[in-house]
Design a protein around this motif. Structure first.
Motif: not given
Lengths: 112, 112
Positions: A92, A96-97, A99-100, A102
């Motif tokens: 994050d 958390g606002n 998208p994740l 990777f």
């Protein structure tokens, strides 16, 4: 540009050896997640780190988030064939606002 | 065993077919996700549903149409797909955004 850099891209270790995988961000990590994936299967959640300096362990796998919250390491002690797979870090980057995000993953092979 | 169930596990379809991917979770999670994963790449987010409402659409082509009939189910309707859409499609759920996501085993989709 890649927001999360994972290293190494691949790793081959002998059974019983220790290893470390790194995940580095140019931005502050509000949450850092480690996942494991076997080929063609879903991601298995391993651990989540949120606080600077936090360290968590699960069996022989330990993950740590540095004090500045921009780098995490995943350490496997006494590796076994069951540890083989692809390890992905996810982050994050905006409380958390968003998208994740990777990393590209680290492919781990453990040989007898 | 994963707590997020995806069906079917494999799907082969022609470019003119219409099919649907299904995802189910009974963990009481209120956020559900669709990801697309190509070989040797990390998952790419497609859609996010939060409290059964579409909250994120990552500029996905309209030939992919998500649907969230209730808090436990997530569908992905497919129509007129292209060969480049062949991939592993992963569903995930979490208690909320910014919390660990739990993944299903995926549907491996092949477009002829």
């Amino acid at each position: 540009s890649q927001e999360l850099e994972q290293s190494p891209q691949s790793l081959i270790v002998q059974e019983g050896k220790n290893l470390t995988i790194n995940c580095t961000s140019s931005k502050t990590l509000y949450g850092l997640y480690w996942y494991k994936q076997k080929y063609g299967e879903g991601l298995i959640f391993l651990m989540m780190l949120q606080k600077g300096g936090e360290e968590k362990s699960h069996e022989k796998i330990t993950a740590k988030l540095d004090e500045k919250k921009q780098q995490s390491s995943l350490h496997i002690t006494a590796s076994q064939p069951s540890h083989a797979g692809i390890y992905l870090c996810g982050a994050d980057l905006d409380s958390g606002n968003t998208p994740l995000v990777f990393g590209k993953g680290t492919r781990l092979s453990v040989i007898a | 065993d994963t707590e997020v169930t995806q069906t079917p596990k494999h799907l082969v379809m022609g470019m003119t077919n219409k099919k649907s991917l299904k995802c189910e979770q009974h963990m009481g999670h209120r956020a559900m996700y669709w990801y697309k994963q190509k070989a040797k790449k990390p998952p790419e987010l497609m859609f996010v549903y939060s409290y059964e409402k579409l909250s994120i659409n990552e500029s996905v082509p309209s030939r992919f149409s998500p649907e969230c009939p209730n808090s436990s189910l997530l569908n992905l309707h497919l129509h007129a797909l292209q060969p480049e859409d062949s991939a592993l499609y992963l569903c995930a759920s979490s208690q909320g955004q910014g919390l660990p996501q739990h993944f299903g085993d995926g549907t491996r989709l092949s477009i002829l």
